[in-house]
Structure formats: structure tokens, C-alpha cells
Design a protein around this motif. Sequence first.
Motif, PDB file in Angstrom:
ATOM      1  N   SER A  74       0.894  -0.981  -0.098  1.00 45.76           N
ATOM      2  CA  SER A  74       0.123   0.015   0.080  1.00 45.76           C
ATOM      3  C   SER A  74       1.107   1.112  -0.040  1.00 45.76           C
ATOM      4  N   TYR A  80      -3.782   3.904  -0.355  1.00 43.97           N
ATOM      5  CA  TYR A  80      -4.476   2.835  -1.496  1.00 43.97           C
ATOM      6  C   TYR A  80      -3.578   1.514  -1.507  1.00 43.97           C
ATOM      7  N   GLN A 126      -7.094   0.211   6.688  1.00 40.42           N
ATOM      8  CA  GLN A 126      -8.397   0.734   6.304  1.00 40.42           C
ATOM      9  C   GLN A 126      -8.509   0.553   4.763  1.00 40.42           C
ATOM     10  N   ALA A 127      -7.246   0.452   3.756  1.00 39.78           N
ATOM     11  CA  ALA A 127      -7.271   0.099   2.500  1.00 39.78           C
ATOM     12  C   ALA A 127      -7.294  -1.276   2.068  1.00 39.78           C
ATOM     13  N   SER A 154      -8.330  -0.522  -3.657  1.00 35.78           N
ATOM     14  CA  SER A 154      -9.138   0.132  -2.680  1.00 35.78           C
ATOM     15  C   SER A 154      -8.246   1.276  -2.231  1.00 35.78           C
ATOM     16  N   THR A 155      -9.215   2.306  -2.099  1.00 34.90           N
ATOM     17  CA  THR A 155      -8.832   3.671  -1.781  1.00 34.90           C
ATOM     18  C   THR A 155      -9.396   4.272  -0.320  1.00 34.90           C
ATOM     19  N   CYS A 156      -8.457   4.813   0.609  1.00 37.73           N
ATOM     20  CA  CYS A 156      -9.096   5.170   2.028  1.00 37.73           C
ATOM     21  C   CYS A 156      -8.852   6.809   1.937  1.00 37.73           C
ATOM     22  N   THR A 185     -13.557   4.370   2.669  1.00 34.45           N
ATOM     23  CA  THR A 185     -13.005   3.528   1.873  1.00 34.45           C
ATOM     24  C   THR A 185     -13.818   2.890   0.951  1.00 34.45           C
ATOM     25  N   THR A 236     -13.988   0.499  -2.772  1.00 34.74           N
ATOM     26  CA  THR A 236     -13.044  -0.399  -3.856  1.00 34.74           C
ATOM     27  C   THR A 236     -13.578  -0.440  -5.024  1.00 34.74           C
ATOM     28  N   SER A 267     -11.771   3.344  -7.581  1.00 30.92           N
ATOM     29  CA  SER A 267     -11.863   3.280  -6.253  1.00 30.92           C
ATOM     30  C   SER A 267     -11.706   4.593  -5.697  1.00 30.92           C
ATOM     31  N   ALA A 286     -14.491   6.694  -3.453  1.00 30.29           N
ATOM     32  CA  ALA A 286     -14.160   7.323  -2.147  1.00 30.29           C
ATOM     33  C   ALA A 286     -14.293   8.631  -1.888  1.00 30.29           C
TER      34      ALA A 286
END
Length: 416
Positions: free
Chosen positions: A206, A227, A290-291, A324-326, A378, A380, A387, A391
Motif C-alpha cells: 500500500s 490505497y 483501512q485500505a 481500494s482507496t481510503c 474506503t 473499492t 476506487s 471514495a
Amino acid sequence: MRVAVIGGGGREHALVWKLSKSPQVDMIYALPGNGGIGEIAECVDIKTDEIEEILRFVKDVDYVIVGPEVPLSLGLVDLVGKHKGFGPTRDAALVESSKAFAKDLMKKTGLPTADFDICRVREEALLKIRGKKYPLVIKASGLAAGKGAFVVENESDAREKIEKLMVEKILGEAGKEIVIEDFLRGEEVSVLAFTDGKHFLPLIPSQDHKRLLDGDKGPNTGGMGAYAPVPFLSDEDVEKIIDRIFEPAVYGLKKGGIEYKGVLYAGLMITDDGPKVLEFNVRFGDPETQAIIPLMESDLMELILATIEGRLGEMRINFNAGYSTCVVLASSGYPGKYEKGKEITGFEDVDDAIIFHAGTKRVGGRFLTNGGRVLGVTATGDKLEDSIEKAYGEAEKIHFDGVYMRRDIGNRGVVG
């Protein structure tokens, strides 16, 4: 089984969220937890550094999963027992709680890292910065909640930072010893792996965004978003990192009589000469977790049990395809002074993202801000761009007075 998760941030909410899906877990306690965690676990108002109170409470739980670095550095796993606690012992946690210890370990084991000096008195530090090539990096050796590293552009800046750390003690005891190291250029990434001391199971890599402002400007924070996975690191690259960095580090500790079990986190700079170690952390990253966690297919509790019991060699971790992006929503003024108690609205409008609470509390059915980093949103998608778009689209639906977010989380990973 009954499980206690120590901590109350976004990382812990992600861990509790994932653990709640395990058929092996019947009950989850969070110490102290937060407003969002309270919806899926029982929160207990015990702070993470109140070790005696924690020990009294967890006597009747089956496993204790430690989120933050402070209770690990205070020896919580030693005290609850390695058969029951997930995380490294106090001695093993030195690779995060003492950057000087970590750099010595890197040197002894031949790990690729920046050239460095360790200084314990102001006069020694002032001598070491003379004639250096700038920029330089000056780090507090002790724990500083992710805010103890400073890039200085010239000798005057370096002198000022040394004075603030070692004389004015702006970070307290964390700055009584400092590390001065060369500045590395490249892309910074986070690689985390479970280890039982013999075997290693990496998570997807990440990329955290530590600076407050877009374009990596402004002061360091605990992390403004992340991410995963990182598109410019292949599975083969990660395997090489495990072989050349993680294994020598863990075996180097073992040679010194220290067994490492838990999650090991390597903050790396991907340079033209290959990966170099910036730092080690001894727990799940925040906000990297979290990602990463929303893409994990495997049962987190089973991975934790295999780590504790020394049978990681028979395990695999499976992740869903995609990205995935937070995006972190922070209070105005963070990482400096900020106000608490602002009402948060808009949760009911979010329908295509997971909201991980960090600095929140619930009062009379309302969620209020209770920290600097308040929420992590977050999302996806099949592509990283998807993502990111999701987000930010969902984050815009949440409101509180003074809400702030970076607008470029994940952009460095978008190819072309």
C-alpha cells in the motif's frame, strides 16, 4: 471465542469489522473503541496505556489483539502471555519504539537503508550536520505518533530542528535521542507481513500519504489516506522484499535472543537502486489497514491464531482482485490544535463505501468528532481510478464543521 482489540482508531475499526465476520469470533471488546466500533463491538472505557486496567479486564477473554504501538512498547503482550496476545513483545517492539535500535539492527543485518548517525546529545548532533549534503532527515528516536520525522533543507533548518527536539523537547522524551540520515528519493510504500518468527505471509502493498496537504506539502500527520495494492510493485517484488528485508530483520532479532511474532511493517523507499528501509513498525499501519482489509478474503482471526501458534507455514492469504482507496476526513487544525464535539452528519447517504471511525464518539444517538483524524472513507473498484472516484464521491456526503481532506489520495498510483 471472545476477543479484545486494544485501540480506538480507524485501524482498530477495520480490524474489528473484519473480525466480526469470522465464524470463530463470538464476542468482541474494544478498549477503548470509538463511536463507530460501538456499533459492532462492546466498547470499554480503558485507555491503551492503562496497562493494569487492561490486564484486569482481559483475564476472561480468549485473545488480545493489540492495535497501537504504545501498549506493545509497554510490554502488554509479555504480560498477557504470548499464547494469548497478538503482537510482538516489548523487546521486539524496540524496532519501532527506538529508531536508533532499528537503525543499528539494519546495519548489523546489512539491510539497505540511508546512511545515518545516532546522536544522544545536542553538541554531537550539531557536529554531525556540518558539511552534510542537504536535504537531510532528522528523526526523533522515540514514539511520536507518526510525527517525529523532519526533512530539513539546509544547516540552519537542521540546527533549529535539533534545538526543538533535544532542548525545547517539543516531542518530550521521544526526542532525547535522534537519528540524522540521508534523504532518499523515490516512491514510498508500505509492506506489511504476518510472521510467527519462522514464516512470513505478506499483505498487499500500500501507499500512505503522510503530509497534510496535496502534493505532499505541509506537516507530517498520522496519515491522510492510503490505497492498495501499489501497481508498481509486483508479487515478485514483494517476495524479494520479504527475502531481503523481512527475513534478515526477524532472524537478526532472533540471533540477539528476541523472538518476533505478529505483524511487521516496513516503510520502504523504492529508489533507483532498489527498495531501502525508512522505518519498521510493529503493528498494522493506519490508514493502510483501512485500505488493505476490505480486499482481504481470508479469515483474519485464523491468520492471527496461526501467527500466535507458530503455524503460518500452512496458511495462505487471499485477496480480492481490484483496488481500494481510503480518504481520511480530519478536523480543522490537525495535526496541531483542533476542536472536538462537532456533530457529524450524512452517514445515511453513503451507500458505496465503508466508513471506518477514528476520532468519533456517540452521544445520545449523534456522532461527534473526538480527534484529529475523524473518519476514513474506503471504497473499492476494479481499477484504482474507480476506487478513488468512489471514495471521494462518498466522502463528500459526510459533513462536520471544519472537515478537511486531501484531494490527491491515490493519484501517484494511477498509471498514465
